[in-house]
Design a protein around this motif. Structure first.
Motif, PDB file in Angstrom:
ATOM      1  N   ARG A 232       9.206   3.425 -10.588  1.00 47.40           N
ATOM      2  CA  ARG A 232       9.458   2.476 -11.668  1.00 47.40           C
ATOM      3  C   ARG A 232      10.945   2.170 -11.824  1.00 47.40           C
ATOM      4  N   TYR A 233      11.789   3.185 -11.694  1.00 47.80           N
ATOM      5  CA  TYR A 233      13.206   3.002 -12.029  1.00 47.80           C
ATOM      6  C   TYR A 233      14.109   2.805 -10.817  1.00 47.80           C
ATOM      7  N   HIS A 234      13.617   3.095  -9.618  1.00 47.54           N
ATOM      8  CA  HIS A 234      14.488   2.970  -8.454  1.00 47.54           C
ATOM      9  C   HIS A 234      14.743   1.496  -8.163  1.00 47.54           C
ATOM     10  N   PHE A 235      16.003   1.162  -7.924  1.00 48.81           N
ATOM     11  CA  PHE A 235      16.363  -0.241  -7.706  1.00 48.81           C
ATOM     12  C   PHE A 235      15.660  -0.827  -6.491  1.00 48.81           C
ATOM     13  N   LEU A 236      15.385  -0.014  -5.462  1.00 50.68           N
ATOM     14  CA  LEU A 236      14.796  -0.539  -4.238  1.00 50.68           C
ATOM     15  C   LEU A 236      13.365  -0.996  -4.470  1.00 50.68           C
ATOM     16  N   SER A 237      12.563  -0.211  -5.171  1.00 50.57           N
ATOM     17  CA  SER A 237      11.183  -0.613  -5.422  1.00 50.57           C
ATOM     18  C   SER A 237      11.135  -1.871  -6.285  1.00 50.57           C
ATOM     19  N   ARG A 238      12.050  -1.960  -7.228  1.00 49.92           N
ATOM     20  CA  ARG A 238      12.083  -3.152  -8.080  1.00 49.92           C
ATOM     21  C   ARG A 238      12.471  -4.393  -7.278  1.00 49.92           C
ATOM     22  N   GLU A 239      13.434  -4.244  -6.368  1.00 50.24           N
ATOM     23  CA  GLU A 239      13.821  -5.370  -5.513  1.00 50.24           C
ATOM     24  C   GLU A 239      12.669  -5.811  -4.624  1.00 50.24           C
ATOM     25  N   LEU A 240      11.940  -4.848  -4.061  1.00 49.92           N
ATOM     26  CA  LEU A 240      10.814  -5.183  -3.201  1.00 49.92           C
ATOM     27  C   LEU A 240       9.751  -5.972  -3.952  1.00 49.92           C
ATOM     28  N   VAL A 241       9.356  -5.461  -5.111  1.00 52.27           N
ATOM     29  CA  VAL A 241       8.279  -6.106  -5.863  1.00 52.27           C
ATOM     30  C   VAL A 241       8.700  -7.493  -6.340  1.00 52.27           C
ATOM     31  N   LEU A 242       9.929  -7.607  -6.803  1.00 53.23           N
ATOM     32  CA  LEU A 242      10.403  -8.913  -7.254  1.00 53.23           C
ATOM     33  C   LEU A 242      10.421  -9.908  -6.089  1.00 53.23           C
ATOM     34  N   GLY A 243      10.818  -9.434  -4.908  1.00 54.87           N
ATOM     35  CA  GLY A 243      10.810 -10.302  -3.735  1.00 54.87           C
ATOM     36  C   GLY A 243       9.410 -10.753  -3.365  1.00 54.87           C
ATOM     37  N   TRP A 244       8.444  -9.841  -3.443  1.00 54.79           N
ATOM     38  CA  TRP A 244       7.056 -10.221  -3.119  1.00 54.79           C
ATOM     39  C   TRP A 244       6.516 -11.252  -4.103  1.00 54.79           C
ATOM     40  N   ILE A 245       6.850 -11.079  -5.368  1.00 54.99           N
ATOM     41  CA  ILE A 245       6.389 -12.035  -6.385  1.00 54.99           C
ATOM     42  C   ILE A 245       6.949 -13.427  -6.086  1.00 54.99           C
ATOM     43  N   ARG A 246       8.227 -13.482  -5.776  1.00 55.08           N
ATOM     44  CA  ARG A 246       8.884 -14.772  -5.540  1.00 55.08           C
ATOM     45  C   ARG A 246       8.419 -15.441  -4.256  1.00 55.08           C
TER      46      ARG A 246
ATOM     47  N   SER B  42      -1.561 -11.499  -6.447  1.00 52.79           N
ATOM     48  CA  SER B  42      -2.782 -10.736  -6.668  1.00 52.79           C
ATOM     49  C   SER B  42      -2.694  -9.943  -7.966  1.00 52.79           C
ATOM     50  N   THR B  43      -3.862  -9.582  -8.471  1.00 57.20           N
ATOM     51  CA  THR B  43      -3.910  -8.776  -9.700  1.00 57.20           C
ATOM     52  C   THR B  43      -3.193  -7.447  -9.509  1.00 57.20           C
TER      53      THR B  43
ATOM     54  N   ALA C 237       4.104  -5.124 -10.749  1.00 55.51           N
ATOM     55  CA  ALA C 237       5.325  -5.754 -11.253  1.00 55.51           C
ATOM     56  C   ALA C 237       5.523  -5.488 -12.741  1.00 55.51           C
ATOM     57  N   ARG C 238       4.455  -5.501 -13.477  1.00 62.18           N
ATOM     58  CA  ARG C 238       4.562  -5.233 -14.923  1.00 62.18           C
ATOM     59  C   ARG C 238       4.914  -3.776 -15.189  1.00 62.18           C
ATOM     60  N   ARG C 239       4.367  -2.870 -14.376  1.00 60.83           N
ATOM     61  CA  ARG C 239       4.707  -1.453 -14.587  1.00 60.83           C
ATOM     62  C   ARG C 239       6.174  -1.195 -14.269  1.00 60.83           C
ATOM     63  N   LEU C 240       6.740  -1.999 -13.345  1.00 62.81           N
ATOM     64  CA  LEU C 240       8.147  -1.850 -12.993  1.00 62.81           C
ATOM     65  C   LEU C 240       9.065  -2.721 -13.849  1.00 62.81           C
TER      66      LEU C 240
ATOM     67  N   ALA D  74       0.829  -1.202   0.000  1.00 63.15           N
ATOM     68  CA  ALA D  74       0.000   0.000   0.000  1.00 63.15           C
ATOM     69  C   ALA D  74       0.869   1.260   0.000  1.00 63.15           C
ATOM     70  N   THR D  75       1.948   1.223   0.782  1.00 58.28           N
ATOM     71  CA  THR D  75       2.854   2.367   0.830  1.00 58.28           C
ATOM     72  C   THR D  75       3.526   2.585  -0.520  1.00 58.28           C
ATOM     73  N   LEU D  76       3.936   1.490  -1.162  1.00 54.66           N
ATOM     74  CA  LEU D  76       4.590   1.609  -2.457  1.00 54.66           C
ATOM     75  C   LEU D  76       3.612   2.095  -3.528  1.00 54.66           C
ATOM     76  N   LEU D  77       2.385   1.627  -3.486  1.00 53.17           N
ATOM     77  CA  LEU D  77       1.381   2.077  -4.450  1.00 53.17           C
ATOM     78  C   LEU D  77       1.066   3.556  -4.266  1.00 53.17           C
ATOM     79  N   ASP D  78       1.008   4.014  -3.018  1.00 54.30           N
ATOM     80  CA  ASP D  78       0.802   5.449  -2.771  1.00 54.30           C
ATOM     81  C   ASP D  78       1.974   6.260  -3.320  1.00 54.30           C
ATOM     82  N   ALA D  79       3.188   5.740  -3.126  1.00 57.50           N
ATOM     83  CA  ALA D  79       4.370   6.430  -3.654  1.00 57.50           C
ATOM     84  C   ALA D  79       4.332   6.487  -5.172  1.00 57.50           C
ATOM     85  N   GLU D  80       3.851   5.425  -5.783  1.00 58.81           N
ATOM     86  CA  GLU D  80       3.761   5.393  -7.248  1.00 58.81           C
ATOM     87  C   GLU D  80       2.811   6.470  -7.754  1.00 58.81           C
ATOM     88  N   GLN D  81       1.747   6.739  -7.015  1.00 58.46           N
ATOM     89  CA  GLN D  81       0.828   7.804  -7.412  1.00 58.46           C
ATOM     90  C   GLN D  81       1.521   9.167  -7.393  1.00 58.46           C
TER      91      GLN D  81
END
Length: 315
Positions: A280-294, A301-302, A308-311, A266-273
């Motif tokens: 999208r480009y920060h390495f930390l957000s990409r690491e977080l999302v990839l970790g959640w997927i794995r 979830s949808t 993940a696709r937007r990143l 929720a915090t990351l989605l608010d930041a994305e807004q």
């Protein structure tokens, strides 16, 4: 990576018609830093090569005081490149940019610009995992600035304070609690002398930025609950968007470490807004999302798949 910067076979001295005016250079530099702090990462990345080329041309063309002016701009342009590259996870390129920027800055004799580039080198060392070296460098840089602090300008106070913020991160990653606390206290003293949140030399320095680093260092030291207690309560509204969103990424990472993944997402989605390019480009957000997927035990979830696709971490 222009070979002309690292060999004796440099380009010919620019003609008068080709050398940018110093006023135009100043405007372009301010435009780029303003865009960076507004989290317009794509805009900055697309235009940085041109700014670096123009600043280098000016440093080759001008003489005397104008040459020092051009070198100050060149140093700060390289600092922006190093800062941007660090955010993108390009540690080696960030180091090259920071090193070249410091070389340009030191020739000016300007403590504000030189101190600012020392901070950039420190961040490059941090991104490369060289924490002890980063601490030693910032200690030497702070000593270099000390002689000018009896009647400091707001710019110098801001540079001095941000050096200690950088060293607090290095010390915390090196698991040195005593040094971390000392550096944060020193930064806090500079913030109190400054008196308010400001943005001198694009530092976003002041009491709020010190508070943000107390959260970040607590997380690095493993005091995750402290970071969770403090992080969401900080009002980052006075700061530029880049700082606000970077803090949000830290809060998201802290939630994730406590296995509060829903709060983290929720915090990351608010930041994305607020700043979609930065997220999208920060390495930390990409690491977080990839970790959640794995780590998902079942089908993600949808909402998470869409993020993940937007990143670009999921096809």
């Amino acid at each position: 990576m222009d070979y002309r910067q690292i060999t004796p076979f440099g380009a010919d001295r620019p003609a008068a018609d080709d050398a940018p005016t110093l006023a135009q250079l100043d405007r372009d530099l301010d435009d780029m830093w303003t865009a960076y702090q507004a989290a317009s990462f794509g805009y900055v990345t697309a235009r940085l090569p041109s700014l670096l080329a123009h600043a280098q041309a000016a440093a080759e063309y001008y003489n005397g005081d104008d040459l020092m002016h051009a070198r100050r701009v060149l140093g700060l342009a390289y600092q922006l490149a190093a800062t941007q590259l660090t955010k993108l996870g390009e540690a080696e390129l960030a180091w090259i940019a920071a090193d070249r920027g410091l070389n340009a800055a030191r020739t000016t004799g300007d403590p504000v610009v030189t101190g600012s580039l020392y901070r950039s080198v420190t961040h490059a060392l941090l991104s490369a995992g060289r924490y002890s070296e980063a601490v030693r460098l910032t200690e030497r840089a702070a000593g270099y600035l000390e002689a000018n602090l009896s009647q400091p300008t707001p710019e110098l106070l801001s540079i001095h304070g941000t050096l200690f913020l950088a060293s607090s991160m290095a010390a915390s990653r090196n698991n040195d609690r005593t040094a971390t606390r000392a550096f944060l206290d020193a930064a806090d003293e500079s913030a109190k002398r400054l008196g308010h949140d400001a943005n001198h030399v694009w530092t976003a320095f002041g009491p709020t930025n010190v508070a943000i680093h107390r959260v970040a260092t607590a997380a690095e030291l493993g005091d995750v609950q402290v970071a969770i207690d403090l992080g969401p309560r900080i009002d980052t509204a006075p700061l530029p968007m880049e700082r606000r969103v970077r803090h949000a990424l830290e809060v998201a990472r802290t939630y994730s470490r406590r296995n509060r993944v829903d709060d983290a997402q929720a915090t990351l989605l608010d930041a994305e807004q607020l700043a979609p390019e930065q997220v999208r480009y920060h390495f930390l957000s990409r690491e977080l999302v990839l970790g959640w997927i794995r780590q998902q035990p079942g089908k993600p979830s949808t909402v998470l798949v869409g993020l993940a696709r937007r990143l670009n971490v999921l096809s």
